[in-house]
Design an enzyme around this catalytic site. Structure first.
Site, PDB file in Angstrom:
ATOM      1  N   ARG A  93       0.831  -1.203   0.000  1.00  0.00           N
ATOM      2  CA  ARG A  93       0.000   0.000   0.000  1.00  0.00           C
ATOM      3  C   ARG A  93       0.867   1.256   0.000  1.00  0.00           C
ATOM      4  O   ARG A  93       1.906   1.311   0.645  1.00  0.00           O
ATOM      5  CB  ARG A  93      -0.924   0.006   1.218  1.00  0.00           C
ATOM      6  CG  ARG A  93      -1.987  -1.083   1.191  1.00  0.00           C
ATOM      7  CD  ARG A  93      -2.850  -1.047   2.435  1.00  0.00           C
ATOM      8  NE  ARG A  93      -2.067  -1.359   3.632  1.00  0.00           N
ATOM      9  CZ  ARG A  93      -2.577  -1.407   4.872  1.00  0.00           C
ATOM     10  NH1 ARG A  93      -3.856  -1.121   5.063  1.00  0.00           N
ATOM     11  NH2 ARG A  93      -1.823  -1.710   5.893  1.00  0.00           N
TER      12      ARG A  93
ATOM     13  N   ASP B 212       0.886   5.657   0.421  1.00  0.00           N
ATOM     14  CA  ASP B 212       0.177   6.738   1.112  1.00  0.00           C
ATOM     15  C   ASP B 212      -0.362   7.775   0.138  1.00  0.00           C
ATOM     16  O   ASP B 212      -0.049   7.754  -1.055  1.00  0.00           O
ATOM     17  CB  ASP B 212       1.131   7.437   2.094  1.00  0.00           C
ATOM     18  CG  ASP B 212       1.549   6.533   3.240  1.00  0.00           C
ATOM     19  OD1 ASP B 212       0.767   5.661   3.623  1.00  0.00           O
ATOM     20  OD2 ASP B 212       2.670   6.716   3.750  1.00  0.00           O
TER      21      ASP B 212
ATOM     22  N   TYR C 140      11.481   1.397  -3.862  1.00  0.00           N
ATOM     23  CA  TYR C 140      11.000   2.775  -3.933  1.00  0.00           C
ATOM     24  C   TYR C 140      12.102   3.667  -4.499  1.00  0.00           C
ATOM     25  O   TYR C 140      13.292   3.387  -4.340  1.00  0.00           O
ATOM     26  CB  TYR C 140      10.620   3.299  -2.548  1.00  0.00           C
ATOM     27  CG  TYR C 140       9.264   2.868  -2.060  1.00  0.00           C
ATOM     28  CD1 TYR C 140       8.127   3.630  -2.332  1.00  0.00           C
ATOM     29  CD2 TYR C 140       9.118   1.703  -1.309  1.00  0.00           C
ATOM     30  CE1 TYR C 140       6.878   3.242  -1.868  1.00  0.00           C
ATOM     31  CE2 TYR C 140       7.871   1.308  -0.843  1.00  0.00           C
ATOM     32  CZ  TYR C 140       6.761   2.084  -1.129  1.00  0.00           C
ATOM     33  OH  TYR C 140       5.521   1.694  -0.675  1.00  0.00           O
TER      34      TYR C 140
ATOM     35  N   ARG D 268      10.160   7.967   3.504  1.00  0.00           N
ATOM     36  CA  ARG D 268      10.108   9.426   3.624  1.00  0.00           C
ATOM     37  C   ARG D 268      10.842   9.917   4.866  1.00  0.00           C
ATOM     38  O   ARG D 268      11.448  10.997   4.859  1.00  0.00           O
ATOM     39  CB  ARG D 268       8.653   9.895   3.617  1.00  0.00           C
ATOM     40  CG  ARG D 268       7.971   9.689   2.261  1.00  0.00           C
ATOM     41  CD  ARG D 268       6.474   9.834   2.351  1.00  0.00           C
ATOM     42  NE  ARG D 268       6.086  11.158   2.833  1.00  0.00           N
ATOM     43  CZ  ARG D 268       4.845  11.477   3.202  1.00  0.00           C
ATOM     44  NH1 ARG D 268       3.866  10.561   3.134  1.00  0.00           N
ATOM     45  NH2 ARG D 268       4.569  12.692   3.611  1.00  0.00           N
TER      46      ARG D 268
END
Length: 255
Positions: A49, A51, A109, A196
């Site tokens: 998932r 954000d 990522y 992040r």
């Protein structure tokens, strides 16, 4: 029959991947489109998932159905019922024991920073802007402390619901490409806001506000309150998961 799909999306206008009752989500729109093609309700399971505001280069999902459609129809029919920000890249039948989440060996990522004095215009939705000159080599050196299996509590969101904070980072690199600083990270799995929060701390190292050794100290200290701020969602893209080749998925998600 179990079918796997590769999904690409611009996450800017979504409240995240997960289906929601109060706003637009990637999962919600995808399931609506698939259900239209199938003429029956379809529910999907994803590899990981994302954000609100985070993008997907090749998210992988699977769903089960008894409806007979060729793969071209699943791709083109679903795409025609999705917003312009979302597309189905490919579809293929997989074995019943394939699971988009649990069969994935790792997830990747990429975080993209536009490092120049002037704010972005054309690619503002897909980068984070940093006006101060960053030392990418210094950031890369600091980031190497995070490779391996560790407790990543220092880079875990307060709202994270994971049972524990141990994750294995397989690869983490920082490099400069012209005006862009690129952070690539691959791990077996990620905590909420983990990428992040790592980038937010690396930015302080890149600006010279912290020494490279600070990242290792944060990791050892396991205290989120003393780490850097959470970097903006706009610069983050889920490149996709990796699966063993025996599943027969496209090369971009196989190893």
């Amino acid at each position: 029959m179990r079918i796997a799909l590769g999904i690409e999306y611009d996450g800017t206008d979504f409240l995240g991947w997960q289906r929601l009752s109060h706003g637009a989500s990637v999962q919600g729109r995808l399931e609506q489109a698939l259900s239209f093609v199938a003429a029956e309700p379809i529910a999907v399971t994803c590899a990981g998932r994302t954000d609100a505001g985070v993008h997907g280069r090749c998210q992988v999902v699977h769903f089960d159905t008894e409806v007979q459609r060729d793969m071209r129809s699943w791709v083109l029919g679903t795409c025609s019922n999705l917003p312009q920000s979302t597309a189905v890249l490919w579809a293929q039948v997989v074995s019943d024991d394939f699971h988009a989440r649990f069969s994935a060996r790792s997830r990747r990522y990429r975080y993209t920073i536009l490092n120049r004095a002037i704010r972005p215009a054309l690619d503002a939705r897909y980068v984070t802007w940093e006006r101060h000159l960053l030392d990418a080599e210094r950031m890369h050196t600091a980031a190497q402390a995070l490779i391996g299996e560790h407790d990543f509590s220092a880079f875990r969101a307060v709202s994270c619901q994971a049972a524990h904070a141990r994750r294995e980072v397989k690869h983490l690199s920082v490099r400069r490409e012209g005006q862009h600083v690129i952070v690539d990270i691959e791990a077996n799995a990620f905590l909420h806001h983990m990428v992040r929060n790592i980038v937010g701390s690396l930015l302080l190292v890149g600006r010279g506000e912290q020494v490279p050794e600070w990242i290792a100290a944060l990791l050892a200290g396991r205290n989120r309150e003393v780490a850097g701020p959470t970097a903006a969602a706009s610069g983050l893209t889920f490149i996709g998961p990796r699966y063993e080749k025996h599943w027969g998925l496209p090369e971009e998600v196989s190893e």
